[in-house]
Design a protein around this motif. Structure first.
Motif, PDB file in Angstrom:
ATOM      1  N   SER B   8      -1.821   5.973   5.823  1.00 43.38           N
ATOM      2  CA  SER B   8      -0.860   5.724   4.741  1.00 43.38           C
ATOM      3  C   SER B   8      -1.199   4.401   4.078  1.00 43.38           C
ATOM      4  O   SER B   8      -1.686   3.474   4.729  1.00 43.38           O
ATOM      5  CB  SER B   8       0.567   5.634   5.287  1.00 43.38           C
ATOM      6  OG  SER B   8       0.949   6.865   5.844  1.00 43.38           O
ATOM      7  N   LYS B   9      -0.924   4.345   2.780  1.00 41.67           N
ATOM      8  CA  LYS B   9      -1.129   3.084   2.047  1.00 41.67           C
ATOM      9  C   LYS B   9      -0.098   2.991   0.930  1.00 41.67           C
ATOM     10  O   LYS B   9       0.071   3.918   0.140  1.00 41.67           O
ATOM     11  CB  LYS B   9      -2.556   3.044   1.468  1.00 41.67           C
ATOM     12  CG  LYS B   9      -2.860   1.809   0.650  1.00 41.67           C
ATOM     13  CD  LYS B   9      -3.097   0.600   1.520  1.00 41.67           C
ATOM     14  CE  LYS B   9      -3.177  -0.669   0.695  1.00 41.67           C
ATOM     15  NZ  LYS B   9      -3.247  -1.873   1.557  1.00 41.67           N
ATOM     16  N   SER B  10       0.568   1.845   0.878  1.00 41.11           N
ATOM     17  CA  SER B  10       1.573   1.630  -0.173  1.00 41.11           C
ATOM     18  C   SER B  10       1.211   0.402  -0.992  1.00 41.11           C
ATOM     19  O   SER B  10       0.605  -0.541  -0.488  1.00 41.11           O
ATOM     20  CB  SER B  10       2.952   1.397   0.451  1.00 41.11           C
ATOM     21  OG  SER B  10       3.341   2.525   1.177  1.00 41.11           O
ATOM     22  N   TYR B  11       1.602   0.438  -2.276  1.00 41.81           N
ATOM     23  CA  TYR B  11       1.516  -0.744  -3.136  1.00 41.81           C
ATOM     24  C   TYR B  11       2.960  -1.110  -3.466  1.00 41.81           C
ATOM     25  O   TYR B  11       3.567  -0.477  -4.338  1.00 41.81           O
ATOM     26  CB  TYR B  11       0.753  -0.446  -4.418  1.00 41.81           C
ATOM     27  CG  TYR B  11      -0.678   0.022  -4.195  1.00 41.81           C
ATOM     28  CD1 TYR B  11      -1.651  -0.850  -3.728  1.00 41.81           C
ATOM     29  CD2 TYR B  11      -1.046   1.343  -4.449  1.00 41.81           C
ATOM     30  CE1 TYR B  11      -2.952  -0.420  -3.531  1.00 41.81           C
ATOM     31  CE2 TYR B  11      -2.351   1.775  -4.248  1.00 41.81           C
ATOM     32  CZ  TYR B  11      -3.293   0.886  -3.793  1.00 41.81           C
ATOM     33  OH  TYR B  11      -4.582   1.310  -3.595  1.00 41.81           O
ATOM     34  N   ASP B  13       6.599  -0.717  -3.422  1.00 38.97           N
ATOM     35  CA  ASP B  13       7.455   0.422  -3.077  1.00 38.97           C
ATOM     36  C   ASP B  13       6.739   1.759  -3.302  1.00 38.97           C
ATOM     37  O   ASP B  13       7.214   2.801  -2.878  1.00 38.97           O
ATOM     38  CB  ASP B  13       8.732   0.401  -3.943  1.00 38.97           C
ATOM     39  CG  ASP B  13       9.549  -0.840  -3.661  1.00 38.97           C
ATOM     40  OD1 ASP B  13       9.463  -1.341  -2.524  1.00 38.97           O
ATOM     41  OD2 ASP B  13      10.254  -1.323  -4.577  1.00 38.97           O
ATOM     42  N   PHE B  14       5.604   1.708  -3.987  1.00 41.01           N
ATOM     43  CA  PHE B  14       4.898   2.939  -4.335  1.00 41.01           C
ATOM     44  C   PHE B  14       3.967   3.377  -3.202  1.00 41.01           C
ATOM     45  O   PHE B  14       3.078   2.625  -2.790  1.00 41.01           O
ATOM     46  CB  PHE B  14       4.100   2.730  -5.626  1.00 41.01           C
ATOM     47  CG  PHE B  14       3.251   3.899  -6.002  1.00 41.01           C
ATOM     48  CD1 PHE B  14       3.832   5.086  -6.436  1.00 41.01           C
ATOM     49  CD2 PHE B  14       1.856   3.828  -5.915  1.00 41.01           C
ATOM     50  CE1 PHE B  14       3.036   6.175  -6.779  1.00 41.01           C
ATOM     51  CE2 PHE B  14       1.062   4.906  -6.252  1.00 41.01           C
ATOM     52  CZ  PHE B  14       1.663   6.084  -6.679  1.00 41.01           C
ATOM     53  N   LYS B  15       4.211   4.594  -2.715  1.00 41.99           N
ATOM     54  CA  LYS B  15       3.383   5.104  -1.623  1.00 41.99           C
ATOM     55  C   LYS B  15       2.199   5.861  -2.226  1.00 41.99           C
ATOM     56  O   LYS B  15       2.362   6.964  -2.749  1.00 41.99           O
ATOM     57  CB  LYS B  15       4.213   6.028  -0.731  1.00 41.99           C
ATOM     58  CG  LYS B  15       3.674   6.132   0.658  1.00 41.99           C
ATOM     59  CD  LYS B  15       4.769   6.330   1.702  1.00 41.99           C
ATOM     60  CE  LYS B  15       4.284   5.891   3.060  1.00 41.99           C
ATOM     61  NZ  LYS B  15       5.293   5.945   4.087  1.00 41.99           N
ATOM     62  N   ASP B  18       0.174   9.124   1.785  1.00 46.19           N
ATOM     63  CA  ASP B  18       1.226   9.282   2.784  1.00 46.19           C
ATOM     64  C   ASP B  18       0.771  10.195   3.928  1.00 46.19           C
ATOM     65  O   ASP B  18       0.635  11.401   3.748  1.00 46.19           O
ATOM     66  CB  ASP B  18       2.472   9.869   2.079  1.00 46.19           C
ATOM     67  CG  ASP B  18       3.691   9.871   2.965  1.00 46.19           C
ATOM     68  OD1 ASP B  18       3.596   9.360   4.092  1.00 46.19           O
ATOM     69  OD2 ASP B  18       4.731  10.386   2.511  1.00 46.19           O
ATOM     70  N   THR B  42      -7.510   5.697  -3.925  1.00 46.69           N
ATOM     71  CA  THR B  42      -7.036   4.848  -2.819  1.00 46.69           C
ATOM     72  C   THR B  42      -7.675   5.302  -1.513  1.00 46.69           C
ATOM     73  O   THR B  42      -8.128   4.482  -0.710  1.00 46.69           O
ATOM     74  CB  THR B  42      -5.495   4.915  -2.729  1.00 46.69           C
ATOM     75  OG1 THR B  42      -4.967   4.497  -3.972  1.00 46.69           O
ATOM     76  CG2 THR B  42      -4.952   4.024  -1.629  1.00 46.69           C
ATOM     77  N   ASP B  54      -2.263   0.820   5.625  1.00 40.75           N
ATOM     78  CA  ASP B  54      -1.069   0.232   6.259  1.00 40.75           C
ATOM     79  C   ASP B  54      -0.877   0.858   7.640  1.00 40.75           C
ATOM     80  O   ASP B  54      -0.373   0.233   8.565  1.00 40.75           O
ATOM     81  CB  ASP B  54       0.183   0.519   5.412  1.00 40.75           C
ATOM     82  CG  ASP B  54       0.089  -0.103   4.026  1.00 40.75           C
ATOM     83  OD1 ASP B  54      -0.646  -1.095   3.895  1.00 40.75           O
ATOM     84  OD2 ASP B  54       0.737   0.408   3.094  1.00 40.75           O
ATOM     85  N   GLY B 205       0.199  11.317  -3.286  1.00 45.43           N
ATOM     86  CA  GLY B 205      -0.104  10.744  -1.972  1.00 45.43           C
ATOM     87  C   GLY B 205       0.079  11.705  -0.818  1.00 45.43           C
ATOM     88  O   GLY B 205      -0.328  11.403   0.313  1.00 45.43           O
TER      89      GLY B 205
END
Lengths: 434, 298
Positions: B8-11, B13-15, B18, B42, B54, B205
């Protein structure tokens, strides 16, 4: 990893040195340096009238001023010998047709109501400001002399009055001498000579780092590079390559100067041309002030400060470049840096005005400004070696902070292609752990 | 083998990605599909160690991705990453050295690939002077010059004419034969169908479809039936499971919501006169992609 670091550094350096622009610019610089150092010979080579004589024609309606004026103009001393030549002749009446060229000047001297003199100056066109200055100062002296004569003072007494006051200088402080007192004038000439190349090199390093990082970002090559080396390695390779380039350029400047001196052959040919003779006089004056003796002992300290500052500027330029996506954005972002540079440059030129000021001393410690301002303050004795060391230490602290926090911004910035919420992203990057 | 496990990777609040998981073996071509902003780039950046996930892990041959591992990865970015002022050879030496290659090996490999792509004469030409198609070839060569273990191809065919596309397809198949793990991303679904045995469709995602191309197509309920018979559109629309009927010349295209209705429709049509054609076909990957991504986005 170290192999990749040196590869990136070498590639970056070679990319700058192997360009046609670099070669052409350096050929032009070599020509410019050699020409400037031999300007008198070049002027002589092309020929011209170097022995222009100002022909002063005096119509003396007072019947007592001519000899005084002739004596003043032909023998009167000025602060700096401009090498101007004068021939003073007498005319019985105004003959405007005799004023045929720029060097012909007719002075009509009349008595006025206060029993002193009024002068009508007739020239062909505009005259040289130095000539004008010498004539007016001579006429003022004549006017003073005539006024004193009216007081029934003997010639001997008059001559004594006109003599300059003899001043013998004595200094309580050790190591002070009369020659150094003329430092202010000398500094106005020496400071730009020392500071301008540094100013130029810093500008060069900022532009180079900005251009290179933006080229890699805009072509998206950055993604390929950063996937193979860390952002840290990339950053330091760019900084090192740019600094090496600037040092190489600096060495080339020195070589060009030496070539210029070699061509000159050490023969002082300057005196043969009166109009450019001032150069040699200034050089002699700089020699007399003992400034060179000071410079030699200061050089290592000033050089270290300059190198450290150059590194600081390149680190800052690299960090700012990582935040931009093209050269236009970088130009905007580097403006504050250029303003700091300019402030330092102008303060340095005007440093003699701030003699004794605590303000200028404090300013001279400020990182990024210190390297530009300190040399002139050091030469004029406002600050000492200890102050230079302190400025260097402060700059090193700034470099440490730039590496510690700037690297975080760099890591975030180089893979960021949007200027949207840029500052927010950068502040966020600062908070992130390594 | 490349293993992407629960990543998973978020920027903020934006995922962006997922809980993504997939595996690609040697000699396999894996399609990572998704609309713009689905999380493909990503994912690629995480595989290339440009971004740290993350959550989750990414390994190549059971090794976590680091700069030694990225030496074994080739990456053809969607937006062309060429240093335009360099010559083709200089660029290859630049990128090749960054992949820890020796100069001699780079030069040797370059000659082979330039010949394969029929651009031998451009070795010492500046990249900015090349045509779009040739730049694309150079970009491709730069991503495979070091004989990567894993090759990521992000939109490799954009801007290529059909002849060059064939050239690329052959080259990719050659690499596959040699055991290279290939991840492929493209908006041109016909190309994906041509290559990929396995694929994954990402949307915002999240994984919305994953598996082998055959299974995905087979397990997808919707079908299309092509009919040539004396039957009207109105009649067909009344049948159970029929979503739409389109007349295409002398052929009728019937879209049904589930393959289970095909038999009933066949029974109905077979009673009609002049039955020349009754063919049940799977939906194309393009259609599945559009329906899935479109449905989720609606």
């Amino acid at each position: 990893m170290s192999r990749k670091f040196w590869f990136l550094t070498t590639q970056s350096l070679l990319k700058k040195i192997k360009t046609k622009t670099f070669i052409i610019v350096n050929i032009l610089l070599l020509i410019a340096f050699s020409s400037l150092m031999n300007i008198d010979r070049i002027v002589l080579f092309f020929g011209g009238n170097f022995n222009k004589e100002n022909n002063i024609m005096i119509v003396d309606n007072t019947y007592k001023s001519y000899d005084l004026i002739k004596d003043q103009i032909e023998n009167g001393s000025t602060i700096i010998d401009n090498g101007l030549k004068f021939k003073v002749t007498k005319l019985d009446k105004i003959e405007k047709k005799k004023v045929k060229k720029d060097e012909d000047i007719m002075l009509v001297i009349n008595n006025n109501e206060e029993n002193t003199i009024d002068v009508n100056m007739i020239t062909y066109g505009y005259i040289d400001s130095s000539v004008y200055q010498i004539i007016t100062s001579s006429l003022n002296k004549v006017k003073q002399t005539l006024a004193i004569e009216n007081l029934d003072i003997s010639k001997e007494e008059l001559s004594k009055l006109n003599e300059s006051v003899s001043i013998k200088r004595e200094y309580i402080q050790k190591g002070k001498n009369e020659n150094e007192e003329s430092m202010e004038y000398v500094l106005s000439i020496v400071t730009p000579i020392i500071i301008f190349p540094f100013f130029m090199l810093v500008t060069l390093v900022i532009q180079m780092i900005g251009a290179e990082i933006n080229e890699e970002k805009s072509t998206r090559s950055m993604e390929i590079i950063i996937s193979n080396v860390s952002a840290k390695v990339h950053f330091f390779s760019k900084v090192l390559a740019s600094n090496l380039f600037v040092i190489i350029q600096c060495i080339l400047f020195i070589i060009y100067s030496l070539i210029g001196a070699l061509i000159r052959g050490g023969t002082p040919k300057i005196d043969t041309i009166n109009n450019v003779g001032q150069v040699s006089k200034v050089t002699n004056m700089i020699n007399d002030t003992g400034i060179f003796n000071n410079v030699i002992s200061y050089i290592p300290f000033v050089l270290i400060l300059m190198l450290v500052t150059l590194l600081g500027y390149s680190l800052l330029a690299g960090i700012l470049a990582s935040m931009t996506t093209n050269m236009e954005d970088f130009q905007q972002l580097q403006t504050p840096m250029m303003v700091i540079l300019l402030v330092g440059f102008y303060l340095s030129i005007m440093s003699a005005m701030f003699d004794g000021s605590l303000f200028i001393r404090i300013i001279s410690y400020i990182p990024f400004i210190s390297a530009i301002l300190s040399p002139s303050l050091l030469l004029s004795g406002v600050i000492g070696i200890k102050d230079i060391i302190l400025s260097t230490l402060l700059m090193i602290v700034v470099i440490y902070l730039l590496i510690k926090y700037g690297l975080k911004i760099y890591k975030e910035g180089i893979l960021n292609y949007s200027s949207n919420k840029l500052w927010k992203k950068m502040f966020k990057a600062l908070k992130e752990k390594n | 083998m490349l293993k992407v496990k629960n990543v998973s990777k978020s920027y903020g609040d934006f995922k962006a990605v997922d809980n993504l998981s997939f595996e690609v073996k040697e000699g396999e071509i894996f399609g990572l599909l998704g609309a713009n902003g689905a999380g493909k780039t990503t994912t690629f950046r995480m595989i290339m160690n440009l971004l740290t996930p993350d959550k989750g892990t990414i390994t190549l041959d059971n090794k976590k991705i680091d700069y030694d591992v990225t030496d074994k990865i080739g990456f053809l970015t969607e937006e062309r990453s060429l240093l335009l002022k360099l010559t083709v050879k200089e660029l290859m030496i630049y990128y090749g050295t960054l992949k820890s290659m020796k100069k001699e090996q780079i030069e040797k490999n370059l000659k082979i690939w330039l010949k394969k792509f029929k651009i031998e004469d451009y070795e010492n030409k500046k990249i900015k002077e090349l045509s779009k198609g040739n730049k694309q070839k150079v970009q491709f060569i730069s991503s495979i010059i070091h004989e990567p273990k894993l090759l990521i191809l992000d939109e490799p065919f954009s801007g290529l004419d059909p002849i060059n596309v064939d050239m690329f397809i052959n080259a990719i198949n050659d690499l596959k034969e040699k055991g290279t793990i290939i991840i492929f991303s493209s908006h041109q679904m016909n190309n994906v169908e041509l290559f990929c045995e396995k694929l994954l469709i990402l949307n915002k995602g999240k994984t919305i479809l994953q598996g082998s191309l055959k299974d995905i197509k087979n397990n997808y309920d919707e079908r299309r039936i092509l009919i040539k018979a004396d039957v009207t559109k109105a009649e067909l629309l009344k049948l159970n499971g029929v979503k739409s009927v389109i007349i295409k010349g002398d052929e009728i295209e019937v879209n049904i919501e589930n393959k289970k209705y095909a038999k009933d429709i066949f029974d109905y049509v077979s009673k009609k006169n002049n039955v020349l054609k009754f063919e049940v076909v799977e939906l194309s990957l393009h259609e599945i992609f559009t329906k899935e991504v479109g449905d989720v986005n609606e």
